[in-house]
Design a protein around this motif. Structure first.
Motif, PDB file in Angstrom:
ATOM      1  N   ARG A  70     -29.048 -19.431 -18.917  1.00  0.00           N
ATOM      2  CA  ARG A  70     -28.425 -20.366 -17.989  1.00  0.00           C
ATOM      3  C   ARG A  70     -29.454 -21.303 -17.373  1.00  0.00           C
ATOM      4  NH1 ARG A  70     -28.147 -20.323 -13.006  1.00  0.00           N
ATOM      5  NH2 ARG A  70     -28.833 -18.158 -12.862  1.00  0.00           N
ATOM      6  N   LEU A  71     -30.646 -20.786 -17.108  1.00  0.00           N
ATOM      7  CA  LEU A  71     -31.709 -21.623 -16.552  1.00  0.00           C
ATOM      8  C   LEU A  71     -32.131 -22.713 -17.541  1.00  0.00           C
ATOM      9  CD1 LEU A  71     -33.915 -18.886 -14.832  1.00  0.00           C
ATOM     10  CD2 LEU A  71     -32.364 -20.518 -13.712  1.00  0.00           C
ATOM     11  N   VAL A  72     -32.218 -22.353 -18.819  1.00  0.00           N
ATOM     12  CA  VAL A  72     -32.566 -23.357 -19.834  1.00  0.00           C
ATOM     13  C   VAL A  72     -31.450 -24.405 -19.926  1.00  0.00           C
ATOM     14  CG1 VAL A  72     -33.057 -23.756 -22.272  1.00  0.00           C
ATOM     15  CG2 VAL A  72     -34.028 -21.774 -21.134  1.00  0.00           C
ATOM     16  N   ASN A  73     -30.191 -23.949 -19.864  1.00  0.00           N
ATOM     17  CA  ASN A  73     -29.058 -24.875 -19.852  1.00  0.00           C
ATOM     18  C   ASN A  73     -29.226 -25.911 -18.750  1.00  0.00           C
ATOM     19  OD1 ASN A  73     -26.365 -24.644 -21.420  1.00  0.00           O
ATOM     20  ND2 ASN A  73     -27.026 -22.525 -21.280  1.00  0.00           N
ATOM     21  N   ALA A  88     -31.983 -26.687 -16.878  1.00  0.00           N
ATOM     22  CA  ALA A  88     -33.199 -27.493 -16.949  1.00  0.00           C
ATOM     23  C   ALA A  88     -33.118 -28.547 -18.052  1.00  0.00           C
ATOM     24  CB  ALA A  88     -34.415 -26.590 -17.166  1.00  0.00           C
ATOM     25  N   TYR A  89     -32.462 -28.217 -19.177  1.00  0.00           N
ATOM     26  CA  TYR A  89     -32.329 -29.214 -20.243  1.00  0.00           C
ATOM     27  C   TYR A  89     -31.513 -30.403 -19.764  1.00  0.00           C
ATOM     28  CZ  TYR A  89     -30.869 -31.582 -24.483  1.00  0.00           C
ATOM     29  OH  TYR A  89     -30.599 -32.554 -25.426  1.00  0.00           O
ATOM     30  N   ARG A  90     -30.424 -30.152 -19.059  1.00  0.00           N
ATOM     31  CA  ARG A  90     -29.587 -31.250 -18.569  1.00  0.00           C
ATOM     32  C   ARG A  90     -30.313 -32.076 -17.514  1.00  0.00           C
ATOM     33  NH1 ARG A  90     -26.422 -27.305 -20.519  1.00  0.00           N
ATOM     34  NH2 ARG A  90     -24.351 -27.830 -21.332  1.00  0.00           N
ATOM     35  N   LEU A  91     -31.175 -31.431 -16.739  1.00  0.00           N
ATOM     36  CA  LEU A  91     -31.913 -32.160 -15.716  1.00  0.00           C
ATOM     37  C   LEU A  91     -33.054 -32.981 -16.301  1.00  0.00           C
ATOM     38  CD1 LEU A  91     -32.115 -29.549 -12.806  1.00  0.00           C
ATOM     39  CD2 LEU A  91     -30.709 -31.616 -12.918  1.00  0.00           C
ATOM     40  N   LEU A  92     -33.688 -32.494 -17.380  1.00  0.00           N
ATOM     41  CA  LEU A  92     -34.882 -33.142 -17.905  1.00  0.00           C
ATOM     42  C   LEU A  92     -34.672 -33.879 -19.225  1.00  0.00           C
ATOM     43  CD1 LEU A  92     -37.468 -30.300 -17.164  1.00  0.00           C
ATOM     44  CD2 LEU A  92     -36.998 -32.344 -15.792  1.00  0.00           C
ATOM     45  N   GLY A  93     -33.637 -33.508 -19.979  1.00  0.00           N
ATOM     46  CA  GLY A  93     -33.422 -34.157 -21.271  1.00  0.00           C
ATOM     47  C   GLY A  93     -34.420 -33.742 -22.323  1.00  0.00           C
ATOM     48  N   SER A  94     -35.118 -32.642 -22.082  1.00  0.00           N
ATOM     49  CA  SER A  94     -36.119 -32.161 -23.028  1.00  0.00           C
ATOM     50  C   SER A  94     -36.054 -30.644 -23.085  1.00  0.00           C
ATOM     51  CB  SER A  94     -37.525 -32.598 -22.605  1.00  0.00           C
ATOM     52  OG  SER A  94     -38.516 -31.889 -23.331  1.00  0.00           O
ATOM     53  N   LEU A  95     -35.796 -30.114 -24.260  1.00  0.00           N
ATOM     54  CA  LEU A  95     -35.746 -28.670 -24.420  1.00  0.00           C
ATOM     55  C   LEU A  95     -37.121 -28.056 -24.209  1.00  0.00           C
ATOM     56  CD1 LEU A  95     -34.239 -26.093 -25.170  1.00  0.00           C
ATOM     57  CD2 LEU A  95     -34.695 -26.624 -27.568  1.00  0.00           C
ATOM     58  N   GLU A 123     -39.602 -29.178 -22.316  1.00  0.00           N
ATOM     59  CA  GLU A 123     -39.905 -29.158 -20.892  1.00  0.00           C
ATOM     60  C   GLU A 123     -39.033 -28.147 -20.160  1.00  0.00           C
ATOM     61  OE1 GLU A 123     -39.705 -33.072 -19.278  1.00  0.00           O
ATOM     62  OE2 GLU A 123     -41.293 -33.865 -20.577  1.00  0.00           O
ATOM     63  N   ALA A 124     -37.783 -28.000 -20.604  1.00  0.00           N
ATOM     64  CA  ALA A 124     -36.888 -27.028 -19.976  1.00  0.00           C
ATOM     65  C   ALA A 124     -37.438 -25.616 -20.126  1.00  0.00           C
ATOM     66  CB  ALA A 124     -35.485 -27.126 -20.583  1.00  0.00           C
ATOM     67  N   GLU A 125     -37.931 -25.295 -21.312  1.00  0.00           N
ATOM     68  CA  GLU A 125     -38.492 -23.967 -21.534  1.00  0.00           C
ATOM     69  C   GLU A 125     -39.740 -23.750 -20.684  1.00  0.00           C
ATOM     70  OE1 GLU A 125     -38.919 -24.248 -25.753  1.00  0.00           O
ATOM     71  OE2 GLU A 125     -37.027 -23.213 -26.139  1.00  0.00           O
ATOM     72  N   ASP A 126     -40.540 -24.813 -20.505  1.00  0.00           N
ATOM     73  CA  ASP A 126     -41.720 -24.712 -19.650  1.00  0.00           C
ATOM     74  C   ASP A 126     -41.316 -24.450 -18.200  1.00  0.00           C
ATOM     75  OD1 ASP A 126     -43.386 -25.149 -21.802  1.00  0.00           O
ATOM     76  OD2 ASP A 126     -43.681 -27.285 -21.376  1.00  0.00           O
ATOM     77  N   VAL A 127     -40.249 -25.114 -17.758  1.00  0.00           N
ATOM     78  CA  VAL A 127     -39.760 -24.926 -16.393  1.00  0.00           C
ATOM     79  C   VAL A 127     -39.319 -23.481 -16.179  1.00  0.00           C
ATOM     80  CG1 VAL A 127     -37.833 -25.463 -14.831  1.00  0.00           C
ATOM     81  CG2 VAL A 127     -39.123 -27.309 -15.911  1.00  0.00           C
ATOM     82  N   CYS A 153     -37.810 -28.805 -11.656  1.00  0.00           N
ATOM     83  CA  CYS A 153     -37.280 -29.941 -12.427  1.00  0.00           C
ATOM     84  C   CYS A 153     -37.363 -31.229 -11.622  1.00  0.00           C
ATOM     85  CB  CYS A 153     -35.828 -29.680 -12.826  1.00  0.00           C
ATOM     86  SG  CYS A 153     -35.609 -28.486 -14.167  1.00  0.00           S
ATOM     87  N   LEU A 154     -37.030 -31.155 -10.339  1.00  0.00           N
ATOM     88  CA  LEU A 154     -37.080 -32.343  -9.491  1.00  0.00           C
ATOM     89  C   LEU A 154     -38.508 -32.890  -9.436  1.00  0.00           C
ATOM     90  CD1 LEU A 154     -35.592 -34.273  -7.616  1.00  0.00           C
ATOM     91  CD2 LEU A 154     -35.978 -32.664  -5.741  1.00  0.00           C
ATOM     92  N   ASP A 155     -39.491 -32.004  -9.296  1.00  0.00           N
ATOM     93  CA  ASP A 155     -40.886 -32.440  -9.303  1.00  0.00           C
ATOM     94  C   ASP A 155     -41.252 -33.066 -10.646  1.00  0.00           C
ATOM     95  OD1 ASP A 155     -41.241 -31.548  -6.725  1.00  0.00           O
ATOM     96  OD2 ASP A 155     -42.102 -29.615  -7.307  1.00  0.00           O
TER      97      ASP A 155
END
Length: 327
Positions: free
Chosen positions: A37-40, A42-49, A51-55, A89-91
């Motif tokens: 769910r976190l990857v879901n 973060a991906y929508r917030l960043l547009g990058s899988l 970067e989402a995984e890094d978050v 993600c906001l940062d």
């Protein structure tokens, strides 16, 4: 880390707060079960899988940087993790603009293949409301993500958290650092952008036929057929990231887009086109010698292709070349 604990936060699909394990600390499986769910999110917030995984990795690092007693005191680990991931993600979004300005050519969100359990799966979630489901499904489309890219970081986070993941504005305010009223205004402005982008959208049921016809015309190098399938004001945007060749600015107009498409087959013989789901919508994967060299996301308006986004940057094609993809 006590400032990032919000015991009252509601986590969509995660149910009530998880009870601690006998030793007082939430079980590892409960915490790690939030990853999808976190990857879901973060991906929508960043547009990058990527970067989402890094978050998500950073979020878990912060969780385990706290003491066992602090973790045991968290009423809802899912709410805590979601809050931290959203703030990270906001940062990221606030610093992304400078990175995008230095990017070679156009920056397109990272395309993802169809993975029902990742794209559509909620942690624990069988009872999602159909209206919420429609919004969640749309929120991974390339057209949607491109609109999000035009928003300010605060707008994007407020809109995605509230309209897509159904957080209250009070909860969003605690993440964005604004008042609930200000977050409501941010989401409202973002909602107008999204609504304007939907004008004339073709029903999803018609998309596969249009994409299939476009593929056939492209393979046949049928210029007239391609032009007929494209909106007169169609645009084609490429993303090579400075690693592989791609147009540095969007190509505009049906005839020019069609000519570029035909020309690509002449310049790179041996290309094959495969119909695949790209970000929840029918799209195309371009392969050469069994290797994926491009992914094409497509938006259709009034029965014709209005926008094409072609990602060629190899760094963004990892999910299309690795077996485990979205994990």
């Amino acid at each position: 880390m006590s400032g990032e604990q919000r015991p009252g936060a509601r986590v969509p699909g995660a149910g009530p707060g998880h009870p601690p394990a006998p030793g007082g600390e939430p079980e590892l499986g409960v915490v790690m079960g939030e990853r999808r769910r976190l990857v879901n999110l973060a991906y929508r917030l960043l547009g990058s899988l990527t970067e989402a995984e890094d978050v998500v990795q950073e979020t878990y690092a912060r969780w385990y940087a706290t003491s066992p007693a602090q973790r045991a005191a968290v009423a809802s680990p899912g709410a805590w993790l979601t809050t931290v991931a959203s703030r990270v993600c906001l940062d990221q979004l606030r610093s992304a603009r400078a990175r995008r300005e230095a990017y070679v050519g156009e920056w397109i969100p990272e395309p993802v293949p169809e993975r029902a359990e990742w794209i559509h799966g909620w942690s624990g979630g069988g009872g999602t409301d159909p209206a919420d489901r429609a919004t969640l499904d749309e929120s991974i489309s390339m057209a949607f993500l491109v609109v999000l890219e035009q928003m300010t970081p605060a707008q994007r986070v407020a809109f995605v958290l509230h309209d897509v993941f159904r957080f209250s504005f009070a909860e969003v305010a605690g993440i964005v650092g604004r008042t609930p009223a200000a977050c409501r205004q941010l989401a409202s402005a973002a909602r107008r952008r999204v609504r304007e982008s939907r004008e004339g959208a073709t029903p999803d049921a018609q998309h596969p036929d249009v994409v299939r016809d476009f593929k056939a015309a492209w393979e046949a190098k049928d210029l007239d057929a391609l032009i007929g399938l494209l909106d007169p004001d169609a645009t084609a945007t490429g993303d090579g990231g400075g690693v592989v060749r791609a147009a540095l600015v969007p190509v505009r107009g049906a005839e020019e887009v069609a000519r570029r498409a035909v020309g690509l087959l002449d310049v790179l013989p041996g290309l094959t086109l495969v119909e695949r789901t790209v970000n929840g919508r029918p799209g195309l994967v371009v392969r050469r010698h069994s290797a994926t060299v491009a992914v094409v996301a497509i938006a259709i308006v009034d029965g014709r292709i209005k926008h094409m986004w072609t990602v060629r940057n190899p760094e963004k094609l990892r999910p299309w070349t690795e077996d485990d993809g979205l994990g």
